[in-house]
Design a protein around this motif. Structure first.
Motif, mmCIF file in Angstrom:
data_model
loop_
_atom_site.group_PDB
_atom_site.id
_atom_site.type_symbol
_atom_site.label_atom_id
_atom_site.label_comp_id
_atom_site.label_asym_id
_atom_site.label_seq_id
_atom_site.Cartn_x
_atom_site.Cartn_y
_atom_site.Cartn_z
ATOM 1 N N VAL A 12 -15.640 -11.505 -25.692
ATOM 2 C CA VAL A 12 -15.738 -12.921 -26.061
ATOM 3 C C VAL A 12 -17.191 -13.300 -26.331
ATOM 4 N N GLY A 13 -18.108 -12.808 -25.483
ATOM 5 C CA GLY A 13 -19.531 -13.112 -25.663
ATOM 6 C C GLY A 13 -20.064 -12.579 -26.981
ATOM 7 N N ALA A 14 -19.667 -11.349 -27.342
ATOM 8 C CA ALA A 14 -20.135 -10.762 -28.595
ATOM 9 C C ALA A 14 -19.662 -11.574 -29.802
ATOM 10 N N ILE A 15 -18.390 -12.010 -29.762
ATOM 11 C CA ILE A 15 -17.862 -12.837 -30.847
ATOM 12 C C ILE A 15 -18.696 -14.110 -31.014
ATOM 13 N N ALA A 28 -17.783 -10.955 -37.896
ATOM 14 C CA ALA A 28 -18.131 -11.054 -36.478
ATOM 15 C C ALA A 28 -17.101 -10.310 -35.634
ATOM 16 N N PHE A 29 -15.827 -10.449 -35.998
ATOM 17 C CA PHE A 29 -14.766 -9.747 -35.279
ATOM 18 C C PHE A 29 -14.821 -8.246 -35.544
ATOM 19 N N SER A 296 -8.357 -9.489 -36.367
ATOM 20 C CA SER A 296 -7.718 -10.079 -35.192
ATOM 21 C C SER A 296 -6.747 -9.108 -34.529
ATOM 22 N N THR A 297 -6.004 -8.364 -35.345
ATOM 23 C CA THR A 297 -5.042 -7.402 -34.799
ATOM 24 C C THR A 297 -5.739 -6.372 -33.925
ATOM 25 N N THR A 298 -6.853 -5.838 -34.437
ATOM 26 C CA THR A 298 -7.606 -4.847 -33.670
ATOM 27 C C THR A 298 -8.210 -5.479 -32.424
ATOM 28 N N PHE A 299 -8.712 -6.703 -32.555
ATOM 29 C CA PHE A 299 -9.316 -7.395 -31.413
ATOM 30 C C PHE A 299 -8.292 -7.548 -30.285
ATOM 31 N N ILE A 349 -9.781 -16.377 -31.276
ATOM 32 C CA ILE A 349 -10.265 -16.186 -29.911
ATOM 33 C C ILE A 349 -9.196 -16.547 -28.883
ATOM 34 N N THR A 350 -8.465 -17.643 -29.124
ATOM 35 C CA THR A 350 -7.554 -18.148 -28.094
ATOM 36 C C THR A 350 -6.160 -17.514 -28.101
#
Length: 439
Positions: A12-15, A28-29, A296-299, A349-350
């Motif tokens: 989360v911090g890196a994002i 960014a992701f 997002s899928t990978t995240f 993120i959420t």
């Protein structure tokens, strides 16, 4: 606790750091994913897995309506058909107090059902109507507020492009989620109209009446028949066919595109230049959206594999807050993030955090998805970074402050939050129409 807290804080911090440095959301992701893959997936094997995710992430059938809805909305706005609707509504509404504010809301509701884009909706209404309203000595909150309210309707009234994206990312039935927004969208529209009535009753000078050229009933009827009825048929082709179970969201999007193309030909507005620009608009937005979905899928996978997701869920459920307390906490988090982030960033993120918690508490997917969608909508108009506020500042007279725009939006934000509360208390507001489709 530390076993999950480090990966959670790192990811989360890196994002947040990369987005704070100005990196586009998707990239960014991607950078965060690569770092996370190396740390938690074992080096290059994780990166190969991330690449393999791309085709699976964007080949989801639920995403098929998105580019067609974008083409439909762009064709509609670029061709000038929207101006004909505003003209007809202006004639039909008559000489009410605050008539232009009502025109904006009515036109915004129609455009919401055709474009699915809040930014396009607010941009068009702002450039066409705001100068005219200010010229008629409307106070800023009466000129800008209804346009901001009308713009946000496109988030919940189908076909909502943000709704399609949320449904795809959260694995919620996209058709059901889109249709779930119809009743709350109409409730919002009625409450917005009531707000204008109250504002003009308390302060008649906020929207001064002016002499309107009298037109016969036949002229008004002709304007409605030739400009509003065709748009109503188009709305039925997009929304009504889904509600009646005649078409899937993908099929309704195709019908909508065909319907707009037919109207362009009938009204002699068709040109290949308009078609090309509309396709260009859709390709740009779709391309970036697909990149975001891939990232997002990978995240989500990294989040789950690292243990951050499971640890966070156990941590949250450890508080004795009950399901509605947890729901309130999630809505508040979104509202706070909305002050600093755009909707897609918040969603990415959420959702990996909130969807498992919602499943843990047994929240109905479509109901919960619509609540999130409405909460994300509030972020469009909250300072200091609400996107609709900046769209309106772009068309407002020089010297208009962000504070002026935020105050104009405040009562509309309040009504949206009240609508969220109504849906929590009366879930059938969101679930009645989807239940008809599923029978």
């Amino acid at each position: 606790m530390m076993t999950w807290f480090f990966p959670f804080a790192f990811l989360v911090g890196a994002i947040l750091v990369f987005m704070g440095l100005g990196l586009p959301v998707a990239f960014a992701f991607f950078v965060t994913n690569i770092l996370g893959m190396y740390l938690f997936f074992g080096g290059t094997t994780g990166v190969i897995q991330m690449v393999a995710n791309f085709s699976d992430a964007v080949s989801t059938y639920a995403l098929a309506p998105l580019p067609m809805f974008l083409v439909m909305g762009s064709l509609y706005f670029r061709s000038g058909l929207g101006e004909r609707v505003i003209y007809a509504l202006d004639l039909a509404i008559g000489n009410l107090k605050g008539r232009l504010s009502y025109v904006v809301l009515a036109a915004g509701a129609v455009f919401a059902a055709l474009s699915g884009s809040s930014l396009a909706n607010a941009g068009m209404m702002g450039s066409l109507m705001a100068p005219e309203m200010l010229k008629r000595n409307y106070k800023p909150h009466m000129a800008f507020g209804p346009i901001l309210g009308a713009g946000s309707l496109a988030v919940v009234i189908p076909p909502s492009s943000l709704g399609v994206l949320l449904g795809s990312l959260a694995q919620i039935d996209v058709g059901a989620l889109l249709i779930a927004g119809v009743v709350p969208g109409l409730v919002l529209f009625v409450m917005y109209c009531a707000l204008i009535f109250v504002q003009t009753t308390i302060d008649p000078e906020a929207a001064p009446q002016y002499e309107v050229v009298q037109t016969s009933g036949m002229v008004k009827l002709k304007a409605v028949l030739f400009n509003i009825i065709p748009m109503s048929v188009l709305v039925f082709m997009v929304v009504g066919t889904i509600i009646l179970g005649i078409a899937t969201p993908t099929e309704s999007a195709a019908l909508g595109c065909a319907g707009v193309a037919a109207l362009l030909i009938v009204y002699r507005k068709f040109s290949w230049a308009v078609v090309w620009k509309s396709l260009d608009d859709a390709v740009k937005v779709t391309g970036m959206t697909f990149l975001i979905i891939s990232a997002s899928t990978t995240f989500s996978q990294v989040f789950a594999f690292s243990g951050a997701s499971n640890g966070f869920i156990q941590f949250i459920t450890g508080f004795d807050m009950g399901p509605y307390g947890i729901l309130l906490m999630m809505i508040v988090v979104i509202l706070v993030l909305g002050m600093f982030m755009d909707q897609v960033s918040m969603m990415l993120i959420t959702l990996p955090l909130f969807m498992p918690i919602a499943a843990q508490y047994g929240f109905e997917n479509v109901w919960f998805g619509l609540l999130l969608l409405l909460a994300y909508e509030v972020g469009f108009t909250t300072p200091p970074f609400g996107m609709l506020l900046f769209v309106m500042l772009g068309v407002a007279p020089k010297g208009t402050s962000l504070k002026t725009m935020a105050l104009a939006a405040a009562p509309y934000i309040g009504l949206t939050l009240f609508t969220i509360l109504l849906i929590v208390i009366f879930p059938q507001l969101a679930l009645f129409l989807p239940s008809l489709i599923q029978r």
